[in-house]
Design a protein around this motif. Structure first.
Motif, PDB file in Angstrom:
ATOM      1  N   ASP A  13     -14.764   3.204  -4.073  1.00 29.53           N
ATOM      2  CA  ASP A  13     -16.171   2.833  -3.967  1.00 29.53           C
ATOM      3  C   ASP A  13     -16.559   2.458  -2.539  1.00 29.53           C
ATOM      4  O   ASP A  13     -17.607   1.852  -2.318  1.00 29.53           O
ATOM      5  N   GLY A  14     -15.726   2.791  -1.561  1.00 28.79           N
ATOM      6  CA  GLY A  14     -16.083   2.557  -0.171  1.00 28.79           C
ATOM      7  C   GLY A  14     -15.161   1.602   0.551  1.00 28.79           C
ATOM      8  O   GLY A  14     -15.198   1.488   1.779  1.00 28.79           O
ATOM      9  N   SER A  15     -14.329   0.891  -0.201  1.00 25.99           N
ATOM     10  CA  SER A  15     -13.296   0.046   0.380  1.00 25.99           C
ATOM     11  C   SER A  15     -12.189  -0.076  -0.655  1.00 25.99           C
ATOM     12  O   SER A  15     -12.336   0.390  -1.786  1.00 25.99           O
ATOM     13  N   LEU A  16     -11.089  -0.681  -0.258  1.00 23.25           N
ATOM     14  CA  LEU A  16      -9.985  -0.923  -1.182  1.00 23.25           C
ATOM     15  C   LEU A  16      -9.606  -2.394  -1.110  1.00 23.25           C
ATOM     16  O   LEU A  16      -9.810  -3.052  -0.084  1.00 23.25           O
ATOM     17  N   GLN A  18      -6.623  -5.332  -1.123  1.00 16.56           N
ATOM     18  CA  GLN A  18      -5.327  -5.373  -0.465  1.00 16.56           C
ATOM     19  C   GLN A  18      -4.206  -4.912  -1.383  1.00 16.56           C
ATOM     20  O   GLN A  18      -3.286  -4.209  -0.937  1.00 16.56           O
ATOM     21  N   TRP A  19      -4.249  -5.259  -2.666  1.00 11.41           N
ATOM     22  CA  TRP A  19      -3.178  -4.833  -3.568  1.00 11.41           C
ATOM     23  C   TRP A  19      -3.179  -3.312  -3.728  1.00 11.41           C
ATOM     24  O   TRP A  19      -2.112  -2.693  -3.850  1.00 11.41           O
ATOM     25  N   HIS A  79     -11.010  -7.365   0.308  1.00  9.02           N
ATOM     26  CA  HIS A  79     -11.438  -5.999   0.581  1.00  9.02           C
ATOM     27  C   HIS A  79     -10.947  -5.557   1.960  1.00  9.02           C
ATOM     28  O   HIS A  79     -10.938  -6.336   2.912  1.00  9.02           O
ATOM     29  N   VAL A  80     -10.550  -4.290   2.039  1.00 12.30           N
ATOM     30  CA  VAL A  80     -10.087  -3.700   3.295  1.00 12.30           C
ATOM     31  C   VAL A  80     -10.943  -2.468   3.565  1.00 12.30           C
ATOM     32  O   VAL A  80     -11.089  -1.601   2.698  1.00 12.30           O
ATOM     33  N   SER A  81     -11.501  -2.386   4.756  1.00  9.91           N
ATOM     34  CA  SER A  81     -12.293  -1.222   5.135  1.00  9.91           C
ATOM     35  C   SER A  81     -11.413   0.025   5.207  1.00  9.91           C
ATOM     36  O   SER A  81     -10.265  -0.033   5.678  1.00  9.91           O
ATOM     37  N   LEU A  88      -4.685   6.416   5.575  1.00  7.94           N
ATOM     38  CA  LEU A  88      -5.816   7.289   5.260  1.00  7.94           C
ATOM     39  C   LEU A  88      -6.326   8.022   6.487  1.00  7.94           C
ATOM     40  O   LEU A  88      -7.283   8.797   6.405  1.00  7.94           O
ATOM     41  N   GLY A  89      -5.676   7.800   7.631  1.00 10.39           N
ATOM     42  CA  GLY A  89      -6.187   8.320   8.896  1.00 10.39           C
ATOM     43  C   GLY A  89      -6.353   9.821   8.949  1.00 10.39           C
ATOM     44  O   GLY A  89      -7.296  10.325   9.569  1.00 10.39           O
TER      45      GLY A  89
END
Length: 227
Positions: A13-16, A18-19, A79-81, A88-89
């Motif tokens: 949904d645009g971020s993840l 941490q887990w 949340h992580v951007s 994911l790079g």
């Protein structure tokens, strides 16, 4: 048995959280490569939007909000951007507007499914609420999704709430392969964690999410071994 890295897509949904990042990192280390990240552009496409007319919506939404407030400061829930996630790079990033179904859930447009999912080994659902339709069969092994509860006992959300409410002895975490039937996917892996008498709801959530980060990596190892 195969030595080639498995090709994986991620729904988000645009971020993840941490887990989820840790789960994907371990998955990559086990022998996979993230090829595609599909980003949900519809803020109203989650499970709670689809259940908004259901009598139980207020209870479900209330408990969900409580769980977020209880665990929001816990590192595993931060949340992580996507731009800050190294693994994911090199992945393609595709923005998507899912199409809501008349009963429940949503489908991804055929252009997304055929263009980005059909050559993958599997897709991990970390967003989009309930997904249905052709994406479930497009990747070789389908779409994998976590259910933080034992599907054999507790199928409904929120995570850990029913175990806490009923003073259960354990909480289960299920990694499933999704089907068009809600909470009835094929079980890939189940883990059980013992609930102690003095555990709070917050304790139960932390235990379940912390303990689930290795499940994707174990699934990859099983596929690589031909199991």
């Amino acid at each position: 048995m195969t030595d080639a890295p498995l090709r994986v897509g991620v729904l988000t949904d645009g971020s993840l959280r941490q887990w989820q990042v840790q789960a994907l990192e371990r998955m990559v280390e086990a022998g996979s490569r993230i090829e595609t990240v599909i980003i949900n552009q519809d803020d109203n496409s989650g499970i709670y939007y689809n259940l908004r007319e259901a009598p139980a919506y207020l209870l479900i939404a209330g408990v969900r909000e409580l769980s977020i407030r209880l665990c929001g400061s816990y590192p595993y829930f931060q949340h992580v951007s996507l731009s800050d996630i190294e693994i994911l790079g090199d992945a393609d990033r595709v923005h998507c507007d899912p199409v809501s179904r008349s009963d429940f859930g949503q489908e991804l447009p055929n252009s997304i499914v055929t263009g980005y999912c059909s050559d993958l080994d599997f897709v991990v659902r970390f967003g989009f609420g309930i997904v249905c339709g052709s994406i479930l069969d497009a990747p070789k092994y389908g779409v994998f999704s976590y259910h933080h509860g034992d599907l054999r006992e507790y199928r409904g959300r929120p995570a850990g709430f029913w175990e806490f409410l009923e003073n259960a002895d354990t909480i289960g975490v299920t990694l499933q392969q999704l089907t068009d039937t809600l909470d009835a996917g094929g079980v890939i892996q189940i883990k059980q964690f013992r609930i102690m008498a003095d555990d709070t709801y917050q304790d139960i959530l932390r235990m379940a999410y912390r303990g689930s980060v290795d499940m994707l990596s174990k699934a990859v190892s099983s596929i690589q071994a031909g199991e």
